[in-house]
Write a protein that holds these residues in place. Sequence first.
Motif, mmCIF file in Angstrom:
data_model
loop_
_atom_site.group_PDB
_atom_site.id
_atom_site.type_symbol
_atom_site.label_atom_id
_atom_site.label_comp_id
_atom_site.label_asym_id
_atom_site.label_seq_id
_atom_site.Cartn_x
_atom_site.Cartn_y
_atom_site.Cartn_z
ATOM 1 N N THR A 99 36.699 33.601 32.994
ATOM 2 C CA THR A 99 37.764 33.009 32.585
ATOM 3 C C THR A 99 38.940 34.075 32.386
ATOM 4 O OG1 THR A 99 36.565 31.062 31.616
ATOM 5 C CG2 THR A 99 39.014 31.526 31.094
ATOM 6 N N ALA A 100 38.522 35.021 31.546
ATOM 7 C CA ALA A 100 39.342 36.145 31.330
ATOM 8 C C ALA A 100 39.856 37.009 32.382
ATOM 9 C CB ALA A 100 38.613 37.241 30.413
ATOM 10 N N ARG A 101 38.970 36.955 33.446
ATOM 11 C CA ARG A 101 39.263 37.858 34.891
ATOM 12 C C ARG A 101 39.944 36.882 35.762
ATOM 13 N NH1 ARG A 101 34.783 42.525 34.855
ATOM 14 N NH2 ARG A 101 34.900 43.242 32.686
ATOM 15 N N GLY A 102 39.866 35.618 35.692
ATOM 16 C CA GLY A 102 40.517 34.844 36.642
ATOM 17 C C GLY A 102 39.832 34.466 37.708
ATOM 18 N N TYR A 103 38.369 34.538 37.434
ATOM 19 C CA TYR A 103 37.560 34.270 38.649
ATOM 20 C C TYR A 103 37.459 32.476 38.842
ATOM 21 C CZ TYR A 103 35.613 38.995 37.936
ATOM 22 O OH TYR A 103 35.185 40.309 37.672
ATOM 23 N N SER A 104 37.237 32.404 40.289
ATOM 24 C CA SER A 104 36.849 30.992 40.508
ATOM 25 C C SER A 104 35.373 30.686 40.753
ATOM 26 C CB SER A 104 38.030 30.759 41.827
ATOM 27 O OG SER A 104 39.145 30.935 41.605
ATOM 28 N N GLY A 105 35.195 29.828 40.253
ATOM 29 C CA GLY A 105 33.625 29.288 40.321
ATOM 30 C C GLY A 105 33.524 28.311 41.591
ATOM 31 N N VAL A 106 32.491 28.006 41.754
ATOM 32 C CA VAL A 106 32.086 27.164 42.863
ATOM 33 C C VAL A 106 32.654 25.657 42.978
ATOM 34 C CG1 VAL A 106 30.146 25.995 44.151
ATOM 35 C CG2 VAL A 106 30.087 28.392 43.509
ATOM 36 N N ALA A 107 32.865 25.353 41.700
ATOM 37 C CA ALA A 107 33.237 24.037 41.439
ATOM 38 C C ALA A 107 34.684 23.677 41.069
ATOM 39 C CB ALA A 107 32.489 23.442 39.919
ATOM 40 N N LEU A 108 35.416 25.000 41.075
ATOM 41 C CA LEU A 108 36.820 24.894 40.855
ATOM 42 C C LEU A 108 37.869 24.406 41.749
ATOM 43 C CD1 LEU A 108 37.729 28.256 38.752
ATOM 44 C CD2 LEU A 108 37.644 25.847 38.137
ATOM 45 N N PRO A 109 37.401 24.518 42.997
ATOM 46 C CA PRO A 109 38.302 23.733 44.183
ATOM 47 C C PRO A 109 38.116 22.285 44.051
ATOM 48 C CG PRO A 109 36.871 25.579 45.405
ATOM 49 C CD PRO A 109 36.394 25.512 43.687
ATOM 50 N N VAL A 110 36.941 21.765 43.789
ATOM 51 C CA VAL A 110 36.381 20.428 43.824
ATOM 52 C C VAL A 110 37.464 19.780 42.442
ATOM 53 C CG1 VAL A 110 35.155 18.631 43.317
ATOM 54 C CG2 VAL A 110 34.170 20.506 44.576
ATOM 55 N N LEU A 111 37.403 20.537 41.425
ATOM 56 C CA LEU A 111 38.110 20.159 39.939
ATOM 57 C C LEU A 111 39.749 20.153 40.231
ATOM 58 C CD1 LEU A 111 35.338 20.642 38.849
ATOM 59 C CD2 LEU A 111 36.708 21.321 36.906
ATOM 60 N N ARG A 112 40.217 21.213 41.032
ATOM 61 C CA ARG A 112 41.734 21.223 41.103
ATOM 62 C C ARG A 112 42.134 20.021 42.200
ATOM 63 N NH1 ARG A 112 40.482 27.142 42.460
ATOM 64 N NH2 ARG A 112 41.180 28.318 40.569
ATOM 65 N N LYS A 113 41.349 19.822 43.144
ATOM 66 C CA LYS A 113 41.735 18.778 43.957
ATOM 67 C C LYS A 113 41.601 17.376 43.236
ATOM 68 C CE LYS A 113 40.056 16.469 48.307
ATOM 69 N NZ LYS A 113 39.272 16.491 49.296
ATOM 70 N N LEU A 114 40.675 17.094 42.366
ATOM 71 C CA LEU A 114 40.798 15.745 41.555
ATOM 72 C C LEU A 114 42.128 15.917 40.615
ATOM 73 C CD1 LEU A 114 39.102 13.349 40.571
ATOM 74 C CD2 LEU A 114 37.955 15.029 38.821
ATOM 75 N N THR A 115 42.207 17.013 40.044
ATOM 76 C CA THR A 115 43.471 16.976 39.256
ATOM 77 C C THR A 115 44.834 16.760 40.004
ATOM 78 O OG1 THR A 115 42.434 18.312 37.434
ATOM 79 C CG2 THR A 115 44.886 18.683 37.633
ATOM 80 N N GLU A 116 44.797 17.376 41.095
ATOM 81 C CA GLU A 116 46.029 17.064 41.861
ATOM 82 C C GLU A 116 46.116 15.833 42.398
ATOM 83 O OE1 GLU A 116 45.381 19.605 45.317
ATOM 84 O OE2 GLU A 116 45.727 21.675 43.997
#
Length: 273
Positions: A99-116
């Motif tokens: 989180t501190a370094r801004g890495y993207s996890g495998v699940a983040l694209p799915v969560l971003r799409k859900l939030t959008e």
Amino acid sequence: MSPTKTTAAAADAAGPPDKARPADRSGTVRKGLTLLELLANYPHGATAGQIVADSGYAFSTCYRLLTTLVDSGFAEYDPATKQYRLGLLVFQMGQKVATARGYSGVALPVLRKLTEATGESSLLAVLDGDRFLTVHTVDGPNHRITTDPGDRGELHTSSLGRALLAFSPQETRDELVASIDLGQRTDRSLADREDLRRILEETRERGWASQDQEHDDGMCAVAVPVMAPGGTLVAALALAAPVYRCNLAGLEENLPLLNDAAAQLASQLPQRP
């Protein structure tokens, strides 16, 4: 004596460290870190014998270090398979760094799409002992949620925790319901075990969990389980919103999108045996 045992014995019989490192106990620390690295090569677990063979350390040394790692939460031991594997504490620490370094996890694209698609904050969590462990979060465009990756939270007051409890194996569910502390976070927090059992049964029947200002004042949330194809619980996925802009009924309207995202995650997230 085998070469492995000879090497391990020689290492264990080595003299004190160089004076350049006074009071140096890092030899033990280095060995412990070596075992953590070796365990990372066995995501589904390894026996003590495998770790002894790979490390070259004496069995007594490995056993002592593995016991310490388990006791401190850095490793887990499954008595049924007699195997060790990395503990969730390692994952929790890694998530803090990620989180501190801004890495993207495998699940983040799915969560971003859900939030959008919903305009609400999305959260992914796993069961970690008697708490839920937040894995990923994506804030909604109009508000910030109150948990970060690596944070742990109560099971009985949160939608994530209730989803994880409801869809855990019955033995795990029964043990946790009987033992977790039912401390109140807000005036609305559930504080009765029979009420919790009833809510979990309702959650299993309808397929999703909810909470309305029971975990944090002014916040409501709905959550669904992320289930592996074989029916094993992997995680829980939630949508959360401040009640001033979206009440619980409004969040429930997004359940089809939430379930679609959970199904997508189920096909992508690694499964714990």
